[in-house]
Design a protein around this motif. Structure first.
Motif, short mmCIF file in Angstrom:
data_model
loop_
_atom_site.label_atom_id
_atom_site.label_comp_id
_atom_site.label_asym_id
_atom_site.label_seq_id
_atom_site.Cartn_x
_atom_site.Cartn_y
_atom_site.Cartn_z
N LEU A 127 10.91 18.92 -30.90
CA LEU A 127 10.95 19.59 -29.61
C LEU A 127 11.76 18.81 -28.60
O LEU A 127 12.49 19.38 -27.79
CB LEU A 127 9.54 19.83 -29.09
CG LEU A 127 8.74 20.91 -29.81
CD1 LEU A 127 7.31 20.94 -29.29
CD2 LEU A 127 9.39 22.28 -29.60
N CYS A 128 11.62 17.49 -28.61
CA CYS A 128 12.39 16.66 -27.67
C CYS A 128 13.88 16.72 -27.99
O CYS A 128 14.71 16.76 -27.05
CB CYS A 128 11.90 15.23 -27.72
SG CYS A 128 10.27 15.02 -26.97
N THR A 129 14.27 16.74 -29.26
CA THR A 129 15.69 16.80 -29.60
C THR A 129 16.25 18.18 -29.22
O THR A 129 17.42 18.27 -28.85
CB THR A 129 15.93 16.54 -31.09
OG1 THR A 129 15.15 17.43 -31.88
CG2 THR A 129 15.59 15.10 -31.44
N THR B 248 6.81 16.78 -32.17
CA THR B 248 7.19 16.31 -30.83
C THR B 248 8.63 15.84 -30.83
O THR B 248 9.40 16.13 -29.90
CB THR B 248 6.25 15.17 -30.40
OG1 THR B 248 4.89 15.64 -30.45
CG2 THR B 248 6.56 14.71 -28.99
N CYS B 249 9.03 15.12 -31.87
CA CYS B 249 10.43 14.67 -31.95
C CYS B 249 11.38 15.86 -32.05
O CYS B 249 12.44 15.87 -31.41
CB CYS B 249 10.61 13.73 -33.15
SG CYS B 249 9.81 12.14 -32.93
N LEU C 213 15.33 19.90 -26.64
CA LEU C 213 15.50 19.90 -25.18
C LEU C 213 16.70 19.06 -24.75
O LEU C 213 17.37 19.39 -23.75
CB LEU C 213 14.22 19.36 -24.50
CG LEU C 213 12.98 20.25 -24.57
CD1 LEU C 213 11.79 19.53 -23.97
CD2 LEU C 213 13.23 21.54 -23.83
N LEU C 214 16.97 17.97 -25.48
CA LEU C 214 18.09 17.09 -25.10
C LEU C 214 19.43 17.66 -25.53
O LEU C 214 20.44 17.44 -24.86
CB LEU C 214 17.89 15.71 -25.72
CG LEU C 214 16.68 14.91 -25.20
CD1 LEU C 214 16.55 13.60 -25.96
CD2 LEU C 214 16.84 14.64 -23.71
#
Length: 115
Positions: free
Chosen positions: A109-111, A106-107, A113-114
């Motif tokens: 994937l979030c990085t 999850t981390c 996207l950001l």
């Protein structure tokens, strides 16, 4: 809710229709005894056929007798408790590893996207 027309009995919709032979079931007394055939009526239900009792020795002979039930071994309650605790630890460890992998994914994937 519908209101019955005046002058009629409120139970009229639930009464049996006339059978056409002049007999009527008004007054709460049935024309026929249930399960009996109507006299002279073609196609009427004649009831189930009569049953006959089986002959006295109708069962087949028994040649083999089953073995008596075996006795179960005694249970080691302390050993069962120890195994249950080990299994619970393994379950918690597998769950923790799976949770850690999901958090890392999850981390990542979030990085992505950001940035």
């Amino acid at each position: 809710m519908t209101v019955p027309p005046s002058g009629l009995d409120p139970d009229d919709p639930w009464r049996r229709p006339d059978s056409g032979d002049g007999s009527s079931s008004q007054g709460g007394v049935p024309d026929q005894i249930p399960g009996r055939a109507a006299s002279g009526g073609a196609g009427s239900y004649g009831g189930p056929p009569p049953t006959t009792a089986p002959p006295p020795g109708w069962r087949p002979p028994v040649h083999l007798q089953p073995a008596p039930p075996r006795h179960l071994p005694a249970q080691d309650m302390t050993g069962l408790d120890a195994q249950e605790q080990r299994a619970q630890r393994v379950t918690w460890i597998v769950g923790a590893v799976a949770g850690a992998v999901l958090v890392v994914l999850t981390c990542l994937l979030c990085t992505r996207l950001l940035f």
